[in-house]
Motif scaffolding. Sequence first.
Motif, PDB file in Angstrom:
ATOM      1  N   SER A 242     -33.051 -43.853 -20.994  1.00 13.79           N
ATOM      2  CA  SER A 242     -31.821 -44.502 -20.566  1.00 13.79           C
ATOM      3  C   SER A 242     -31.784 -45.967 -20.968  1.00 13.79           C
ATOM      4  O   SER A 242     -30.712 -46.556 -21.101  1.00 13.79           O
ATOM      5  CB  SER A 242     -31.649 -44.374 -19.047  1.00 13.79           C
ATOM      6  OG  SER A 242     -32.783 -44.949 -18.385  1.00 13.79           O
ATOM      7  N   ALA A 243     -32.951 -46.566 -21.144  1.00  9.95           N
ATOM      8  CA  ALA A 243     -33.049 -47.965 -21.573  1.00  9.95           C
ATOM      9  C   ALA A 243     -34.073 -48.049 -22.676  1.00  9.95           C
ATOM     10  O   ALA A 243     -35.130 -47.394 -22.635  1.00  9.95           O
ATOM     11  CB  ALA A 243     -33.429 -48.864 -20.401  1.00  9.95           C
ATOM     12  N   LEU A 244     -33.735 -48.861 -23.682  1.00 11.59           N
ATOM     13  CA  LEU A 244     -34.635 -48.958 -24.826  1.00 11.59           C
ATOM     14  C   LEU A 244     -36.005 -49.517 -24.442  1.00 11.59           C
ATOM     15  O   LEU A 244     -37.024 -49.133 -25.018  1.00 11.59           O
ATOM     16  CB  LEU A 244     -34.004 -49.834 -25.911  1.00 11.59           C
ATOM     17  CG  LEU A 244     -32.768 -49.268 -26.624  1.00 11.59           C
ATOM     18  CD1 LEU A 244     -32.248 -50.263 -27.638  1.00 11.59           C
ATOM     19  CD2 LEU A 244     -33.101 -47.947 -27.306  1.00 11.59           C
ATOM     20  N   ASN A 245     -36.047 -50.430 -23.465  1.00 14.35           N
ATOM     21  CA  ASN A 245     -37.312 -51.100 -23.122  1.00 14.35           C
ATOM     22  C   ASN A 245     -38.090 -50.398 -22.011  1.00 14.35           C
ATOM     23  O   ASN A 245     -39.131 -50.881 -21.577  1.00 14.35           O
ATOM     24  CB  ASN A 245     -37.034 -52.547 -22.716  1.00 14.35           C
ATOM     25  CG  ASN A 245     -36.195 -52.633 -21.449  1.00 14.35           C
ATOM     26  OD1 ASN A 245     -35.597 -51.638 -21.028  1.00 14.35           O
ATOM     27  ND2 ASN A 245     -36.133 -53.820 -20.859  1.00 14.35           N
ATOM     28  N   ARG A 246     -37.594 -49.286 -21.513  1.00 15.32           N
ATOM     29  CA  ARG A 246     -38.269 -48.574 -20.416  1.00 15.32           C
ATOM     30  C   ARG A 246     -39.481 -47.822 -20.954  1.00 15.32           C
ATOM     31  O   ARG A 246     -39.364 -47.009 -21.877  1.00 15.32           O
ATOM     32  CB  ARG A 246     -37.303 -47.614 -19.729  1.00 15.32           C
ATOM     33  CG  ARG A 246     -37.933 -46.824 -18.569  1.00 15.32           C
ATOM     34  CD  ARG A 246     -36.908 -45.852 -17.985  1.00 15.32           C
ATOM     35  NE  ARG A 246     -37.500 -45.000 -16.966  1.00 15.32           N
ATOM     36  CZ  ARG A 246     -37.592 -45.318 -15.689  1.00 15.32           C
ATOM     37  NH1 ARG A 246     -37.140 -46.501 -15.269  1.00 15.32           N
ATOM     38  NH2 ARG A 246     -38.138 -44.473 -14.828  1.00 15.32           N
ATOM     39  N   PHE A 247     -40.626 -48.109 -20.346  1.00 18.03           N
ATOM     40  CA  PHE A 247     -41.871 -47.456 -20.767  1.00 18.03           C
ATOM     41  C   PHE A 247     -42.540 -46.853 -19.538  1.00 18.03           C
ATOM     42  O   PHE A 247     -42.813 -47.553 -18.551  1.00 18.03           O
ATOM     43  CB  PHE A 247     -42.814 -48.460 -21.437  1.00 18.03           C
ATOM     44  CG  PHE A 247     -44.122 -47.864 -21.853  1.00 18.03           C
ATOM     45  CD1 PHE A 247     -44.180 -46.799 -22.726  1.00 18.03           C
ATOM     46  CD2 PHE A 247     -45.316 -48.371 -21.351  1.00 18.03           C
ATOM     47  CE1 PHE A 247     -45.391 -46.253 -23.114  1.00 18.03           C
ATOM     48  CE2 PHE A 247     -46.530 -47.827 -21.730  1.00 18.03           C
ATOM     49  CZ  PHE A 247     -46.577 -46.760 -22.615  1.00 18.03           C
ATOM     50  N   GLU A 248     -42.817 -45.586 -19.583  1.00 22.13           N
ATOM     51  CA  GLU A 248     -43.389 -44.861 -18.444  1.00 22.13           C
ATOM     52  C   GLU A 248     -44.837 -44.488 -18.733  1.00 22.13           C
ATOM     53  O   GLU A 248     -45.134 -43.875 -19.782  1.00 22.13           O
ATOM     54  CB  GLU A 248     -42.578 -43.595 -18.157  1.00 22.13           C
ATOM     55  CG  GLU A 248     -41.136 -43.867 -17.768  1.00 22.13           C
ATOM     56  CD  GLU A 248     -40.320 -42.602 -17.633  1.00 22.13           C
ATOM     57  OE1 GLU A 248     -39.240 -42.660 -17.030  1.00 22.13           O
ATOM     58  OE2 GLU A 248     -40.770 -41.553 -18.157  1.00 22.13           O
ATOM     59  N   LEU A 249     -45.728 -44.868 -17.815  1.00 25.01           N
ATOM     60  CA  LEU A 249     -47.129 -44.441 -17.885  1.00 25.01           C
ATOM     61  C   LEU A 249     -47.260 -43.120 -17.143  1.00 25.01           C
ATOM     62  O   LEU A 249     -46.893 -43.029 -15.963  1.00 25.01           O
ATOM     63  CB  LEU A 249     -48.041 -45.486 -17.238  1.00 25.01           C
ATOM     64  CG  LEU A 249     -48.299 -46.762 -18.055  1.00 25.01           C
ATOM     65  CD1 LEU A 249     -49.108 -47.755 -17.221  1.00 25.01           C
ATOM     66  CD2 LEU A 249     -49.041 -46.432 -19.336  1.00 25.01           C
ATOM     67  N   ARG A 250     -47.792 -42.115 -17.799  1.00 25.69           N
ATOM     68  CA  ARG A 250     -47.871 -40.780 -17.218  1.00 25.69           C
ATOM     69  C   ARG A 250     -49.323 -40.297 -17.137  1.00 25.69           C
ATOM     70  O   ARG A 250     -50.191 -40.742 -17.892  1.00 25.69           O
ATOM     71  CB  ARG A 250     -47.040 -39.782 -18.043  1.00 25.69           C
ATOM     72  CG  ARG A 250     -45.559 -40.129 -18.070  1.00 25.69           C
ATOM     73  CD  ARG A 250     -44.765 -39.142 -18.901  1.00 25.69           C
ATOM     74  NE  ARG A 250     -43.342 -39.458 -18.900  1.00 25.69           N
ATOM     75  CZ  ARG A 250     -42.474 -39.013 -17.988  1.00 25.69           C
ATOM     76  NH1 ARG A 250     -42.896 -38.206 -17.009  1.00 25.69           N
ATOM     77  NH2 ARG A 250     -41.195 -39.345 -18.066  1.00 25.69           N
ATOM     78  N   ALA A 251     -49.581 -39.378 -16.202  1.00 26.75           N
ATOM     79  CA  ALA A 251     -50.923 -38.814 -16.012  1.00 26.75           C
ATOM     80  C   ALA A 251     -51.273 -37.930 -17.198  1.00 26.75           C
ATOM     81  O   ALA A 251     -50.464 -37.072 -17.603  1.00 26.75           O
ATOM     82  CB  ALA A 251     -50.979 -38.021 -14.720  1.00 26.75           C
ATOM     83  N   PRO A 252     -52.461 -38.106 -17.774  1.00 25.35           N
ATOM     84  CA  PRO A 252     -52.830 -37.289 -18.940  1.00 25.35           C
ATOM     85  C   PRO A 252     -53.183 -35.843 -18.587  1.00 25.35           C
ATOM     86  O   PRO A 252     -53.103 -34.965 -19.447  1.00 25.35           O
ATOM     87  CB  PRO A 252     -54.039 -38.020 -19.510  1.00 25.35           C
ATOM     88  CG  PRO A 252     -54.631 -38.742 -18.331  1.00 25.35           C
ATOM     89  CD  PRO A 252     -53.488 -39.099 -17.440  1.00 25.35           C
ATOM     90  N   PHE A 253     -53.619 -35.595 -17.336  1.00 20.55           N
ATOM     91  CA  PHE A 253     -53.965 -34.235 -16.893  1.00 20.55           C
ATOM     92  C   PHE A 253     -53.973 -34.222 -15.365  1.00 20.55           C
ATOM     93  O   PHE A 253     -53.816 -35.261 -14.715  1.00 20.55           O
ATOM     94  CB  PHE A 253     -55.323 -33.771 -17.446  1.00 20.55           C
ATOM     95  CG  PHE A 253     -56.414 -34.799 -17.315  1.00 20.55           C
ATOM     96  CD1 PHE A 253     -57.008 -35.062 -16.082  1.00 20.55           C
ATOM     97  CD2 PHE A 253     -56.858 -35.511 -18.423  1.00 20.55           C
ATOM     98  CE1 PHE A 253     -58.008 -36.004 -15.958  1.00 20.55           C
ATOM     99  CE2 PHE A 253     -57.858 -36.457 -18.302  1.00 20.55           C
ATOM    100  CZ  PHE A 253     -58.432 -36.707 -17.071  1.00 20.55           C
ATOM    101  N   ASP A 254     -54.175 -33.045 -14.805  1.00 20.71           N
ATOM    102  CA  ASP A 254     -54.276 -32.932 -13.348  1.00 20.71           C
ATOM    103  C   ASP A 254     -55.547 -33.622 -12.881  1.00 20.71           C
ATOM    104  O   ASP A 254     -56.635 -33.406 -13.441  1.00 20.71           O
ATOM    105  CB  ASP A 254     -54.318 -31.465 -12.921  1.00 20.71           C
ATOM    106  CG  ASP A 254     -53.035 -30.726 -13.272  1.00 20.71           C
ATOM    107  OD1 ASP A 254     -52.066 -31.400 -13.668  1.00 20.71           O
ATOM    108  OD2 ASP A 254     -53.006 -29.489 -13.136  1.00 20.71           O
ATOM    109  N   GLY A 255     -55.421 -34.439 -11.844  1.00 12.85           N
ATOM    110  CA  GLY A 255     -56.599 -35.144 -11.351  1.00 12.85           C
ATOM    111  C   GLY A 255     -56.266 -36.032 -10.173  1.00 12.85           C
ATOM    112  O   GLY A 255     -55.194 -35.929  -9.562  1.00 12.85           O
TER     113      GLY A 255
END
Length: 436
Positions: A242-255
Motif C-alpha cells: 500500500s506504501a512504497l516505503n513500507r517494509f515488513e519483517l516476517r518470521a522465517p519459520f514456526d518458532g
Amino acid sequence: MNSPYESKDGTQPVARRKQAIAIAVVLALGVAAGIGILSTGGRAGAGGEAAHGHEDGEDHNEGDAHAHAKSGADKGHGGEKPASTEKPHDDAGAPDVITLTPEQQKAAGIVVDTAKAATLTATYQLPGEVKFNEDTTAHVVPRVVGVVESVPAALGQVVRRGQVLAVLSSPAVSDLRADLQAAQKRLQLARTTYEREKSLFEARISPQQDVQGAEQALREAEIAVTNARQKLMAVGATPDSSALNRFELRAPFDGTIVEKHIALGEQVREDTNVFTVADLRTVWAQISVPAKDLPLVRVGDRVTVRATAFDQSAVGKVAYVGSLIGESTRTAQARVTLENPKATWRPGLFVNVEMKGDAVEVPVTVAADAVQTVEERPVVFVQTPRGFQAQPVKIGRSDGQRTEIVQGLTAGTPYIATGSFMAKAELGKSTASHAH
C-alpha cells in the motif's frame, strides 16, 4: 721288711694303679650325676609348681577368704600378675565392627548379599550445556535502513512462518519498489512496440530489422523487471504494498521469539539483529569431551542427558563430534540432539551426559550403593561372625548398578548391599564413643 704293695725296688705300682682307677670312677659318677640334675631340674621345677598350684587349688576350695588373702599377698609382692595365656581379641568391641540384631537390621533396611562376578557396561559422565539448535534458529535483520513504525511481536511469543514481526519505513525499499514499477512500465511499452512491429512486418510494411530491434528492447525490459523484483526479494520486501516505503519483517519459520532488540520509533541499520527466532522443539546438548575420552564418543551412540538443576532426563543420540581440540581447554566439542516437545530443556541449562562403553566381564562386584567412604577411603561393610566390619577396598569400573572391586574382597563374601549408609552412621557413633 718290704710292704706287700711295694716292689723290690721300693716303689708301689699296684697301689697307684688302684688309686687312679678309683679317682676316675668318682669323677665319672660326678659328671653323670651333674648331667642328670641339669636334665631333670626343669621337670622337677615344673612339677613343683604344678604341685604348688594344686595345693593352691585345694586351698581355694577350702574357702574364698584364703583366696582373697592369697591375692592380696600376690599384689603386695610387687603388684605383678601371675603368668596367663593371652586374652583373645574381641572383634565385637572394636570400633570398626558393628553388632546389629536381625530386628535392628530389618528396621534399618539392611539387606545382605554376596560379592559376585557380573557383566559391567561402564558408564561415563561428561559435562554439557543445552544450546539452541542452530539448524532451527534464525537471526532476523532488516537488511535495509529504516525507522520502526510498529512492533506487533513480543518477546517469548510463539509465531508462525510469514507472520509480521515489525513494520519499518524505509527509503531504500521505496526506491526499489519505484524501480520495479518503472521497469514494469517499460516492459509494457516494449511488448506493445514489439507486437506492432511484428504486425507491420507480417503485412510487409516494416522491415525485419525493426522487428528485431523491438524484440531486443522487449527482452531487455523483461530482464530489468526481473532484476528489480529480485532486489526487493533480496531484502525481504514484497513487490506490492500500500506504501512504497513500507517494509515488513516476517518470521522465517514456526518458532519462539527468544531475543528482541527493537523498539517503536527506533532507527535500525541493515545489519542490526532485531529478533532471534528459535524452534525449541529440538535443542542441542553441547558436550566438552577431553582428549582422553574422545575414543568413547561416537556419532550415533545413544546417551542419557540429565539436568543438574532438577530431576529430568532424556535419551538422545550423538549427532556430531568435533575434529579439533581447543588450545586452552584441551577438549573437543560434541553435541546431542534432544527432542523438546514440552520446552523442558531450556538453552543455558547445565546437564550431565552419561555414555556407556563396551561390556566387560568382572570377577568381583558389589552393589553400587554398598560402597561408602570412611576416613577418605572406600569401604564395604562385610559380614563377620561378630557383626559387620568396614573393609577397605579398591574400586574399579561401575555401570551405576554394580561396582567392580579390584582389591579387598573375594567372590562369595557377604556384605551389606542395601542400607550401608545406616551402617556407616552406626560406625561413626561407635568410633565417637571409643574416642571418649
